[in-house]
Every structure is written in structure tokens, then in C-alpha cells.
Design a protein around this motif. Structure first.
Motif, PDB file in Angstrom:
ATOM      1  N   ARG B 319      23.213  29.103-101.351  1.00 55.03           N
ATOM      2  CA  ARG B 319      24.202  28.079-100.982  1.00 55.03           C
ATOM      3  C   ARG B 319      25.584  28.450-101.490  1.00 55.03           C
ATOM      4  O   ARG B 319      26.581  28.153-100.849  1.00 55.03           O
ATOM      5  CB  ARG B 319      23.776  26.710-101.533  1.00 55.03           C
ATOM      6  CG  ARG B 319      22.485  26.197-100.918  1.00 55.03           C
ATOM      7  CD  ARG B 319      22.151  24.801-101.404  1.00 55.03           C
ATOM      8  NE  ARG B 319      22.975  23.785-100.753  1.00 55.03           N
ATOM      9  CZ  ARG B 319      22.753  23.317 -99.535  1.00 55.03           C
ATOM     10  NH1 ARG B 319      21.742  23.776 -98.840  1.00 55.03           N
ATOM     11  NH2 ARG B 319      23.531  22.395 -99.026  1.00 55.03           N
ATOM     12  N   THR B 322      26.904  31.288 -99.132  1.00 55.07           N
ATOM     13  CA  THR B 322      27.326  30.806 -97.812  1.00 55.07           C
ATOM     14  C   THR B 322      28.521  29.863 -97.910  1.00 55.07           C
ATOM     15  O   THR B 322      29.140  29.551 -96.908  1.00 55.07           O
ATOM     16  CB  THR B 322      26.198  30.034 -97.096  1.00 55.07           C
ATOM     17  OG1 THR B 322      25.689  29.051 -97.991  1.00 55.07           O
ATOM     18  CG2 THR B 322      25.098  30.956 -96.667  1.00 55.07           C
ATOM     19  N   LEU B 324      28.361  26.726 -99.111  1.00 55.33           N
ATOM     20  CA  LEU B 324      27.977  25.319 -99.052  1.00 55.33           C
ATOM     21  C   LEU B 324      28.165  24.659-100.405  1.00 55.33           C
ATOM     22  O   LEU B 324      28.397  23.463-100.496  1.00 55.33           O
ATOM     23  CB  LEU B 324      26.520  25.191 -98.615  1.00 55.33           C
ATOM     24  CG  LEU B 324      26.258  25.455 -97.144  1.00 55.33           C
ATOM     25  CD1 LEU B 324      24.790  25.701 -96.891  1.00 55.33           C
ATOM     26  CD2 LEU B 324      26.755  24.293 -96.299  1.00 55.33           C
ATOM     27  N   PHE B 343      32.958  27.202 -97.490  1.00 59.80           N
ATOM     28  CA  PHE B 343      32.898  27.771 -96.140  1.00 59.80           C
ATOM     29  C   PHE B 343      33.988  27.213 -95.243  1.00 59.80           C
ATOM     30  O   PHE B 343      34.381  27.842 -94.265  1.00 59.80           O
ATOM     31  CB  PHE B 343      31.512  27.535 -95.533  1.00 59.80           C
ATOM     32  CG  PHE B 343      31.253  26.124 -95.088  1.00 59.80           C
ATOM     33  CD1 PHE B 343      31.543  25.723 -93.793  1.00 59.80           C
ATOM     34  CD2 PHE B 343      30.716  25.182 -95.970  1.00 59.80           C
ATOM     35  CE1 PHE B 343      31.302  24.422 -93.378  1.00 59.80           C
ATOM     36  CE2 PHE B 343      30.470  23.893 -95.561  1.00 59.80           C
ATOM     37  CZ  PHE B 343      30.776  23.503 -94.274  1.00 59.80           C
ATOM     38  N   LEU B 348      36.562  32.283 -89.112  1.00 63.78           N
ATOM     39  CA  LEU B 348      35.407  32.387 -88.220  1.00 63.78           C
ATOM     40  C   LEU B 348      34.773  33.759 -88.309  1.00 63.78           C
ATOM     41  O   LEU B 348      33.565  33.909 -88.282  1.00 63.78           O
ATOM     42  CB  LEU B 348      35.842  32.129 -86.774  1.00 63.78           C
ATOM     43  CG  LEU B 348      35.811  30.695 -86.281  1.00 63.78           C
ATOM     44  CD1 LEU B 348      36.058  30.658 -84.795  1.00 63.78           C
ATOM     45  CD2 LEU B 348      34.465  30.062 -86.604  1.00 63.78           C
ATOM     46  N   LEU B 351      32.583  33.850 -91.294  1.00 59.96           N
ATOM     47  CA  LEU B 351      31.391  33.027 -91.070  1.00 59.96           C
ATOM     48  C   LEU B 351      30.394  33.778 -90.185  1.00 59.96           C
ATOM     49  O   LEU B 351      29.192  33.716 -90.384  1.00 59.96           O
ATOM     50  CB  LEU B 351      31.773  31.703 -90.409  1.00 59.96           C
ATOM     51  CG  LEU B 351      32.544  30.702 -91.267  1.00 59.96           C
ATOM     52  CD1 LEU B 351      32.941  29.502 -90.434  1.00 59.96           C
ATOM     53  CD2 LEU B 351      31.713  30.255 -92.462  1.00 59.96           C
ATOM     54  N   TYR B 358      16.574  29.772 -92.332  1.00 59.28           N
ATOM     55  CA  TYR B 358      16.047  28.790 -93.272  1.00 59.28           C
ATOM     56  C   TYR B 358      14.542  28.832 -93.413  1.00 59.28           C
ATOM     57  O   TYR B 358      13.833  29.406 -92.597  1.00 59.28           O
ATOM     58  CB  TYR B 358      16.460  27.386 -92.840  1.00 59.28           C
ATOM     59  CG  TYR B 358      17.928  27.113 -92.982  1.00 59.28           C
ATOM     60  CD1 TYR B 358      18.419  26.466 -94.099  1.00 59.28           C
ATOM     61  CD2 TYR B 358      18.822  27.507 -91.999  1.00 59.28           C
ATOM     62  CE1 TYR B 358      19.767  26.219 -94.231  1.00 59.28           C
ATOM     63  CE2 TYR B 358      20.171  27.268 -92.123  1.00 59.28           C
ATOM     64  CZ  TYR B 358      20.643  26.610 -93.247  1.00 59.28           C
ATOM     65  OH  TYR B 358      21.962  26.359 -93.378  1.00 59.28           O
ATOM     66  N   VAL B 363      13.295  21.947 -89.073  1.00 58.64           N
ATOM     67  CA  VAL B 363      14.531  21.195 -89.247  1.00 58.64           C
ATOM     68  C   VAL B 363      15.764  22.069 -89.042  1.00 58.64           C
ATOM     69  O   VAL B 363      16.874  21.574 -89.041  1.00 58.64           O
ATOM     70  CB  VAL B 363      14.598  20.504 -90.630  1.00 58.64           C
ATOM     71  CG1 VAL B 363      13.664  19.338 -90.679  1.00 58.64           C
ATOM     72  CG2 VAL B 363      14.321  21.467 -91.738  1.00 58.64           C
ATOM     73  N   ALA B 364      15.553  23.364 -88.869  1.00 57.49           N
ATOM     74  CA  ALA B 364      16.706  24.238 -88.642  1.00 57.49           C
ATOM     75  C   ALA B 364      17.042  24.339 -87.163  1.00 57.49           C
ATOM     76  O   ALA B 364      18.055  24.912 -86.786  1.00 57.49           O
ATOM     77  CB  ALA B 364      16.446  25.621 -89.223  1.00 57.49           C
ATOM     78  N   LEU B 365      16.182  23.786 -86.318  1.00 57.91           N
ATOM     79  CA  LEU B 365      16.455  23.789 -84.884  1.00 57.91           C
ATOM     80  C   LEU B 365      16.640  22.353 -84.413  1.00 57.91           C
ATOM     81  O   LEU B 365      15.830  21.490 -84.736  1.00 57.91           O
ATOM     82  CB  LEU B 365      15.288  24.417 -84.118  1.00 57.91           C
ATOM     83  CG  LEU B 365      15.090  25.919 -84.272  1.00 57.91           C
ATOM     84  CD1 LEU B 365      13.831  26.336 -83.547  1.00 57.91           C
ATOM     85  CD2 LEU B 365      16.281  26.677 -83.716  1.00 57.91           C
ATOM     86  N   ARG B 377      24.621  29.020 -77.576  1.00 53.60           N
ATOM     87  CA  ARG B 377      25.800  28.486 -78.249  1.00 53.60           C
ATOM     88  C   ARG B 377      26.346  29.479 -79.267  1.00 53.60           C
ATOM     89  O   ARG B 377      27.550  29.692 -79.361  1.00 53.60           O
ATOM     90  CB  ARG B 377      25.454  27.170 -78.949  1.00 53.60           C
ATOM     91  CG  ARG B 377      26.601  26.537 -79.702  1.00 53.60           C
ATOM     92  CD  ARG B 377      27.759  26.215 -78.785  1.00 53.60           C
ATOM     93  NE  ARG B 377      28.937  25.828 -79.552  1.00 53.60           N
ATOM     94  CZ  ARG B 377      30.125  25.569 -79.009  1.00 53.60           C
ATOM     95  NH1 ARG B 377      30.288  25.661 -77.708  1.00 53.60           N
ATOM     96  NH2 ARG B 377      31.137  25.217 -79.749  1.00 53.60           N
ATOM     97  N   PHE B 381      29.930  31.025 -78.903  1.00 52.34           N
ATOM     98  CA  PHE B 381      30.872  30.643 -79.950  1.00 52.34           C
ATOM     99  C   PHE B 381      31.499  31.866 -80.611  1.00 52.34           C
ATOM    100  O   PHE B 381      32.698  31.906 -80.856  1.00 52.34           O
ATOM    101  CB  PHE B 381      30.135  29.816 -81.000  1.00 52.34           C
ATOM    102  CG  PHE B 381      31.038  29.137 -81.983  1.00 52.34           C
ATOM    103  CD1 PHE B 381      31.704  27.974 -81.645  1.00 52.34           C
ATOM    104  CD2 PHE B 381      31.234  29.678 -83.239  1.00 52.34           C
ATOM    105  CE1 PHE B 381      32.541  27.349 -82.545  1.00 52.34           C
ATOM    106  CE2 PHE B 381      32.073  29.053 -84.149  1.00 52.34           C
ATOM    107  CZ  PHE B 381      32.739  27.890 -83.800  1.00 52.34           C
ATOM    108  N   TYR B 382      30.683  32.862 -80.879  1.00 51.45           N
ATOM    109  CA  TYR B 382      31.201  34.015 -81.617  1.00 51.45           C
ATOM    110  C   TYR B 382      31.741  35.114 -80.718  1.00 51.45           C
ATOM    111  O   TYR B 382      32.697  35.785 -81.064  1.00 51.45           O
ATOM    112  CB  TYR B 382      30.117  34.594 -82.521  1.00 51.45           C
ATOM    113  CG  TYR B 382      29.818  33.738 -83.727  1.00 51.45           C
ATOM    114  CD1 TYR B 382      30.847  33.344 -84.590  1.00 51.45           C
ATOM    115  CD2 TYR B 382      28.536  33.329 -84.017  1.00 51.45           C
ATOM    116  CE1 TYR B 382      30.580  32.567 -85.694  1.00 51.45           C
ATOM    117  CE2 TYR B 382      28.269  32.552 -85.130  1.00 51.45           C
ATOM    118  CZ  TYR B 382      29.293  32.175 -85.962  1.00 51.45           C
ATOM    119  OH  TYR B 382      29.036  31.405 -87.061  1.00 51.45           O
ATOM    120  N   ARG B 427      19.111  33.346 -83.223  1.00 44.03           N
ATOM    121  CA  ARG B 427      20.389  32.639 -83.362  1.00 44.03           C
ATOM    122  C   ARG B 427      21.288  33.358 -84.368  1.00 44.03           C
ATOM    123  O   ARG B 427      22.486  33.488 -84.159  1.00 44.03           O
ATOM    124  CB  ARG B 427      20.133  31.207 -83.816  1.00 44.03           C
ATOM    125  CG  ARG B 427      21.411  30.433 -84.070  1.00 44.03           C
ATOM    126  CD  ARG B 427      21.128  28.989 -84.315  1.00 44.03           C
ATOM    127  NE  ARG B 427      20.293  28.800 -85.495  1.00 44.03           N
ATOM    128  CZ  ARG B 427      19.787  27.622 -85.853  1.00 44.03           C
ATOM    129  NH1 ARG B 427      20.011  26.553 -85.128  1.00 44.03           N
ATOM    130  NH2 ARG B 427      19.061  27.514 -86.934  1.00 44.03           N
TER     131      ARG B 427
END
Lengths: 286, 545
Positions: B319, B322, B324, B343, B348, B351, B358, B363-365, B377, B381-382, B427
Motif C-alpha cells: 500500500r 502504490t 495508497l 498516488f 498517469l 500510475l 489483489y 472484490v477486485a472485479l 477500460r 485509459f492508458y 487488466r
């Protein structure tokens, strides 16, 4: 549409009944001028005259199904127009309150910190004042035009919507997929629109049904107090008030619009219960 | 004396997606008094369902459709609820996987211990208290006289698990069903609980059904092992026979899981450091230091494994890296340039170059996004790719993670655990990162699936040359995938170095403890390791709570 039918077919009887009640009301609201035998404000007879239960009633042409109200207007006609006005306004108001409440709630849950504090404390202040008194106060100052009525009720109601959408969003916001989106560098709107909203939809839709009922009852209450829709516009709450004195003479007319209010409320709640049940993920074993 | 439990041709169905599906397809099992049988298999093998069914119970949404369950001459499948009620808790008891979720947080351990015997009228509260102290002692719980007055949150996970075993043994049952009682525990704690359970059931001559997915664990405790897959019996045999001479391929596969070795790694020649963590200290705002003066390095194309038990601060390190959790002290250098602590202040581009995978793919999706949108996405996005180009790239990524294009339109709920984790990997890959932080990526998965995921990650590294920071508590994973190892304990780095340095004796004492705690297939391993532990304890290596 096909999915909708499938869903409806699998619904329990109570939910089907609820859908049926809502559909009838919506149908009446939309096609009011076509269904209603008279115009909204036509006087067709004496006060509290006739009705299917009255054997000695004078014969109207066409027959008045539910008799007349306190100034001789056809009650059935008024009931249909009342559906249109009451439901229409309640619907628009609920939509507006959800728009405002959800947006604010999601922003507070996602940004946290001082944004959350400012929004939440403001909402607390609003919620500290009894809604009815608050509404009476504002309406007596601002006047009781329909737009004012809608905006006032919507804002008061948005405080409740804010609370629930913030709570729901908080639960979702701690999920790792939201963290992933944040770490990716996504903006606030994208996170709200794509990560939080789709997952918050089920409880919020259920809440929408409940809130709609409350707004609807609230308008009826305001009308009953004389600060809602103004005569001669037909609306169920004012119809109860206008005819209320009849109850002393054994006349059931005021109970009819009251029954209409109760019926629609029950109908909406039956559907909401079903939704909540589905949303909670409890599996039914047949 | 008659046989204690005879299950014949048991069939159980579960209700899912609007229809009844078979979960257990005719499994037979016998158990003598005082015997321990281990049920082993991956998730979905039906082992828990069988375990619970031997109490004559089926979870909501399940039903027993065939076969008989004979317990001491009584058919439980036909017994009335009242008859079953008298049996459960008194003669058959159950120990669940998560003690934390099974205890009522509002009552003390003793109150909950006494509930069953008092309700069943087996003993009075005072008698139950005496019994509790005796059992707490035989399960090696600290302060057996007073621990009963504590609330569940006041004892550690391992102690709570033992308290639950004590609860199950309160009425001296003939049979106890252990449903993965050590799976949620650290390796070092697992040993303690395992040996306590072993001693206690031996002492009381209790028969047990021990359910687990870890063959090495079950080898320590059972007399016989039954291997299950997809609700069918694969094979049954004595522990020694299953471990040394398995008849079925599937059992052999399970046995080989622990021996994963990947020597195919091609080390990159350049020795450039991409990430350097310097003297990091961090806390979660309550004044308790979770990380204390931690420094480490990640080299290009290499895998650094961070190991330690829970609470060692390894996930906190992820954490911090990254962004967080901004550190209180120290700095993080990426290619020699300091990284912003949060972060939010990173570009960008930065990042994009550090991605994370994870532990829990569930819960990561986002459950409302299709696979193609999840990966798409990240691509869009990148890289800014749109339309056909984006589609092509998503397809390419899907093939990289060894799935087919039929997965594109699926929602996460339509994927298995391993497939979900693959999508998470895709991803991360979509960003074309230089460093991927893998936070316990295999611990929520079955062993065979975990092995596949590790192999995939390894292949991807060989192909694309990114670095991994691999956080795990599982030393088998570490052995399989790492180049360098960082051992953490209590928020500090105990030892770090290359894999060979760390894994070749002499070890640092804590590393030694961790390494020796990994269950081995040898049925005599537990006794040996306990002796080893006592030695370590005598030398003051382990701080005992």
C-alpha cells in the motif's frame, strides 16, 4: 422487454398484484381525459349524491358510479384526475430528490474528508427540523404553486436519499475494484458512474419505490392541510379533506380517495418488497 | 462394538440457477470409533457437504436425495429433527473454518462453551466450567483458568480456533467434524492448532472427519484419507499409502503441488534497479507502527518475494509503494526518481508503470462489468486505443492469459476463481507495466489453480520482462517463483537476499521457523517440527503470546 416479462412471470403473487395495482393507476393517470365520464370540474348533481350503493339515487346520464362530492362533482372523474395529478407530481418529485440525493451522497462517499463533512452536516441540519413543519413554513412563505411544491418536497426528501446512497456507496467504495480504478487515475465522475452506481442500483431502486410512497403521502398530507394542490385541481389528499365532514353523516365519500391512497401505497410496497428480496440475494427454495 | 458411522451411496443436490444440481454423487464412507479420516479435495469437491451431512444436516439450498447415513445404528437421513437435535452437539460436534465468524462476539468463551452441555442437560454450568478448564488445558491454551472469561475479540485467531475445538469437545462427542479448521491461519499458528487438535482427540479417543484442501495437513492428523473430486470419490487409503503410493493421477497431481520449481527463468543481464524503498515507516493513523524502517530493492525483470505471517506488514508495504498509504518516514525511488507519497500526486505515466493484483479476485472485479470492459477500460485509459484497435488489443490480452474470446462477454460471476484472477492479471498487463505488485494473488485459490496462475505469471515475466513484488505467506509459492526474498516479521525486515542465500542453511532464526512450519507430506513431520520449535523457543526466537 422480454426479460421484463420473464422476471414478472417468476415473481410471487403479491408482487404481481402490486404491479397490477400500479399499472391500473398509471393507466388511469395517463388516459384520464379518455376514461373519465365528465370533465375534471363539471358539477353534475347535488352534494354527496348517488353512487352504486344508493338505491334511491337520482339517475344521472351517464350513471355516476361513485356518486358526487361535496359540491356535486362526479367523484369517479375526480378520482381519475386525482391519480394523474398526485402520481405525476409525486413521481417528478421523487425523481428530482433522487437525482440530488444520489449525486451528493456518492460524492460524499467517494471524496470523504471535508466535502463529506460539509454535505453531511448540512443534511443533518435539514433533518433536525420536522419535515412537515419545515414544508408548511416554506410553502406558506413561497406560495403553493406546483413547481414550488415539487422543489420543496424534493429537497426535503433528498436528505433521506443522501443518507442511504452515501451509506451504500461507502460499502462499495472500499471494494478493491474501486481502489483499482482510483489507482488507475480515473476521475470522480467515472468512478461514480461506472464503478459505484451500477452496484448500488438494486437497493436504490427499492428505496425509490418506498420514497415514492412517502412523497405521495406527504403531498396528500399537505393537501389535507390546505397547502398542497389548490382547488379546483383534483387530488386525493384534498378530496379527503373536502369531503371529510360527510363522515359525520354516515357518508362514505371521503373514504374512497383515502382507499385509493392506501391501495397504491400497498401496491408499490408489494413490488418494493419483492425487489428488496431479490436485491438481498436470499434464495427461495420451492 | 458396532461401527460408528457408515455412509452409503450418499447423494446431495444443491439449488442453483433455478434448478437442482448434484453436488455429491453417491459417496460411501465408514468410520470406526476413535478413527480419524481426512476428506481432501479442491473447492467444489463436496467435502464440506459430506462432512455436514454426516450430522444428518444439509445447508439451506441443499437436500439429501439418496443414500443412508448410519450413526451408531441410527439412520440420520430418516431421523426426525428432535432426534437429530439430541444428537448434535452431544454426540456429534462440528468445528467450522472461521472461528471468528462462528463465535458470538457478545458472549464470553465460557458462556458459549457451556451453552451446549447445559441446554442438553448433560451438565450444570459449574460442571461445564470445570470441563472447560480441563479442555482448554489439554488444547494448550494460555491461562486455562481465566481465558474463558474473555470475549472472542480478546484472543488471537489460533486461540479462538482452539476454543472452538474445546466447545465441540464439551460433551465428549463420539465424532467431531473439522471443516478446514486451520486454513485461515498462518503457517506458524497452524502447527500449534494442528498439534493441539491431534493431542486432544487422541486423548479422548474421539473419531473425527477432518476436511481440508491441504494434503500435507491431513497427512499429519488422519489415519485414512479419502480424496474427492467433483462430488465423487477418487480414492481412499491409509495415509502412508496415499502419500507414498497414490493410485490415481489426480492424487499424484495434488501431491506434486508442493514441489513446484521453475528453473526456466531467464535472468536479465542488466542489473538496473527499478524500485527502491528506503527506510520506510508507516502506520494507520492510530500511532501503532505497522512498518518500521523497511528498505528493499526490486531489479528489472526479477521477482522479489515478501514473506511473513499476517501482521508482519507485508501488505502495508504494498500500500505504501502504490501510494495508497503515504509513509511517515523514508522515500520510494522509481528509476532513481523519488515517487510522490500519495498516488493522487503521481502522474498517469507513473500510475501506469506500477500495477497491482489483489488477493481476492471477487472484490477486485466490478461485478457489473463484463470481462471485455474490465480489460478494455484499462487499455483505453492508458494507451488511448479505441474501437477496433482496442478490441484487437483486448483479444490479444485474453489470449495472453490463456482464455478464449468466448470469455469477453461474461460477467465476473460467470467465471471461476482462477479465471477471475487471470482477468485481473490481464487488466494489469493492459497498462504495460514495469512492476506488478502481487498481493497474495494465489492464497484465495485452490492449490492446483494457484499453480497454474503462478506458471502463467512466470511465463508472462519471461515474455514481457516486467518485475514482480510478490507478497505471500506461502513458502511453497516463494520457492516456486522468487529470485530474491524479503522476510518480514512485526513490521521489520528480518532477512533479505537472493533465493539461494535465504533458503540454504544456515537460516536466520525466524526464517527457519517459517520454513519448518510448512507442512510436509511426511506423516511424522508434525512431531519432528514440534521438537524443533521447542528448541527455537528455548533459544528465545519465538515470542510466545
Amino acid at each position: 422487454m422480454n426479460d421484463f416479462w420473464k422476471l414478472l412471470k417468476s415473481a410471487p403473487f403479491a408482487a404481481k398484484l402490486g404491479v397490477f395495482i400500479i399499472l391500473i393507476n398509471v393507466f388511469a393517470a395517463i388516459f384520464a381525459p379518455v376514461i373519465a365520464p365528465y370533465a375534471e370540474t363539471d358539477v353534475i348533481g347535488d352534494m354527496w349524491d348517488g353512487g352504486f350503493w344508493d338505491e334511491n339515487a337520482p339517475q344521472h346520464s351517464p350513471v355516476s358510479l361513485l356518486g358526487t362530492d361535496h359540491i356535486g362533482r362526479d367523484l369517479f372523474t375526480r378520482l381519475i384526475y386525482g391519480a394523474r395529478n398526485t402520481i405525476g407530481i409525486a413521481f417528478v418529485t421523487t425523481l428530482l430528490s433522487f437525482g440530488v440525493g444520489i449525486t451528493a451522497g456518492f460524492i460524499a462517499a467517494t471524496l470523504r474528508g471535508w466535502v463529506d463533512q460539509v454535505l453531511s452536516r448540512t443534511v443533518d441540519v435539514f433533518m433536525a427540523i420536522p419535515t412537515l413543519i419545515f414544508a408548511l413554513m416554506i410553502l406558506s412563505v413561497m406560495g403553493t404553486s406546483i413547481p414550488v411544491l415539487i422543489v420543496v418536497i424534493a429537497i426535503l426528501d433528498a436528505t433521506r436519499v443522501y443518507r442511504i446512497s452515501r451509506a451504500v456507496a461507502m460499502d462499495i467504495e472500499v471494494m478493491e475494484y474501486v481502489e483499482v480504478a482510483k489507482l488507475r487515475g480515473e476521475g470522480l465522475w467515472w468512478i461514480i458512474r461506472h464503478e459505484i452506481l451500477p452496484n448500488a442500483l438494486a437497493p436504490l431502486v427499492a428505496e425509490f419505490g418506498l420514497r415514492f410512497c412517502f412523497v405521495f403521502l406527504f403531498i396528500a398530507a399537505l393537501s389535507f392541510l390546505g397547502l398542497g394542490l389548490q382547488p379546483p385541481t383534483a387530488d386525493w389528499g384534498s378530496m379527503v379533506r373536502e369531503n371529510a365532514s360527510g363522515i359525520s353523516y354516515g357518508i362514505i365519500v371521503p373514504l374512497i380517495p383515502a382507499a385509493a391512497i392506501a391501495l397504491l401505497t400497498v401496491g408499490v410496497n408489494l413490488v418494493v418488497d419483492w425487489f428488496l428480496h431479490k436485491a438481498s440475494g436470499i434464495r427461495e427454495i420451492k | 462394538m458396532s461401527r460408528l458411522l457408515t455412509i452409503k451411496d450418499l447423494k446431495i443436490e444443491g439449488y442453483q440457477e433455478e434448478k437442482w444440481n448434484g453436488i455429491v454423487h453417491g459417496v460411501s464412507l465408514t468410520l470406526e470409533r476413535g478413527e480419524v479420516i481426512g476428506l481432501i479435495g479442491e473447492s467444489g469437491a463436496g467435502k464440506s457437504t459430506i462432512g455436514i451431512a454426516s450430522m444428518g444436516y444439509a445447508r439451506p439450498g441443499c437436500r439429501i436425495t439418496g443414500g443412508s447415513i448410519e450413526f451408531d445404528g441410527m439412520d440420520l437421513a430418516q431421523a426426525s429433527d428432535e432426534e437429530l437435535r439430541k444428537l448434535r452437539g452431544v454426540r456429534i460436534a462440528y468445528v467450522a473454518q472461521s472461528a471468528a465468524a462462528s463465535f458470538n462476539p457478545a458472549h464470553t468463551l465460557l458462556q458459549q462453551f457451556a451453552e451446549t452441555p447445559v441446554k442438553h442437560g448433560v451438565m450444570t454450568f459449574a460442571e461445564a466450567e470445570v470441563k472447560a478448564i480441563e479442555l482448554y488445558r489439554s488444547l494448550d491454551l494460555p491461562n486455562p483458568e481465566s481465558i474463558g472469561s474473555r470475549y472472542p475479540h480478546q484472543v488471537s485467531g489460533g486461540q479462538l480456533q482452539r476454543a472452538m475445538v474445546a466447545m465441540a469437545m464439551s460433551c465428549d462427542p463420539d465424532l467431531i467434524i473439522f471443516d478446514e479448521p486451520t486454513t485461515a491461519l498462518d503457517v506458524t499458528t497452524q502447527i500449534e492448532v494442528l498439534s493441539s487438535i491431534k493431542n486432544a482427540i487422541k486423548q479422548h479417543n474421539t473419531a473425527a472427519i477432518y476436511i481440508t484442501h491441504d494434503l500435507a495437513v491431513v497427512a499429519q492428523i488422519s489415519d485414512r484419507i479419502m480424496v474427492l473430486r467433483y462430488g465423487n470419490e477418487v480414492e481412499t487409503g491409509l495415509v502412508g499409502q496415499i502419500v507414498q503410493d497414490p493410485k490415481e493421477d489426480y492424487t499424484r497431481e495434488l501431491l506434486s503441488v508442493r514441489n513446484v520449481r521453475h528453473d526456466t527463468m531467464e535472468h536479465s543481464d542488466s542489473d538496473s534497479t527499478i524500485l527502491e524503498v528506503k527506510n520506510i515507516s508507516a502506520s494507520y493513523g492510530n500511532g501503532v507502527r505497522v512498518l518500521n524502517n523497511v528498505s528493499t530493492k526490486v531489479t528489472k525483470g526479477m521477482t522479489v518475494a515478501v514473506v511473513g505471517e499476517s501482521g508482519s506488514g507485508k501488505s502495508t508495504m504494498a500500500r505504501v509503494i502504490t501510494g495508497l498509504l503515504p509513509p511517515e518516514e523514508g522515500e520510494i525511488l522509481f528509476h532513481g526518481q523519488p515517487l510522490s507519497p500519495s498516488f493522487k500526486d503521481r502522474s498517469l505515466d507513473l500510475l501506469q508503470r506500477i500495477q497491482m493484483i489483489y488477493q481476492m479476485p471477487d472484490v477486485a472485479l466490478n461485478p457489473r462489468q463484463k470481462v471485455k470492459d474490465v480489460i478494455g477500460r484499462s487499455v483505453e485509459f492508458y494507451t488511448g486505443l479505441k474501437g477496433e484497435y482496442k478490441k484487437a488489443r483486448v483479444l490479444e490480452l485474453i489470449e495472453k492469459i490463456e482464455l478464449s474470446d468466448s470469455y469477453l462477454d461474461r460477467f465476473p460471476s460467470e467465471l471461476s476463481g482462477g479465471e477471475k484472477q487471470r482477468v485481473c492479471i490481464a487488466r494489469a498487463l493492459a497498462a504495460e507495466p514495469e512492476l506488478i505488485i502481487c498481493d497474495e494473488v494465489t492464497s484465495a485459490l485452490d492449490q492446483l489453480v494457484a499453480k497454474e496462475i503462478l506458471t502463467l505469471l512466470q511465463d508472462l515475466q519471461n515474455e514481457l520482462g516486467m518485475s514482480y513484488l510478490f507478497i505471500t505467506h506461502d513458502l511453497a509459492t516463494v520457492k516456486a517463483i522468487s529470485d530474491d526474498i524479503v522476510v518480514m516479521y512485526g513490521g521489520e525486515v528480518v532477512e533479505q537476499g537472493s533465493k539461494t542465500e535465504i533458503l540454504t542453511p544456515p537460516h536466520h532464526d525466524y526464517t527457519d521457523l517459517l520454513l519448518s512450519s510448512v507442512p510436509e507430506m511426511d506423516p511424522n513431520w508434525l512431531d519432528g517440527v514440534l521438537q524443533h520449535r521447542l528448541d527455537l523457543e528455548a533459544r528465545g526466537v519465538i515470542i510466545h503470546t
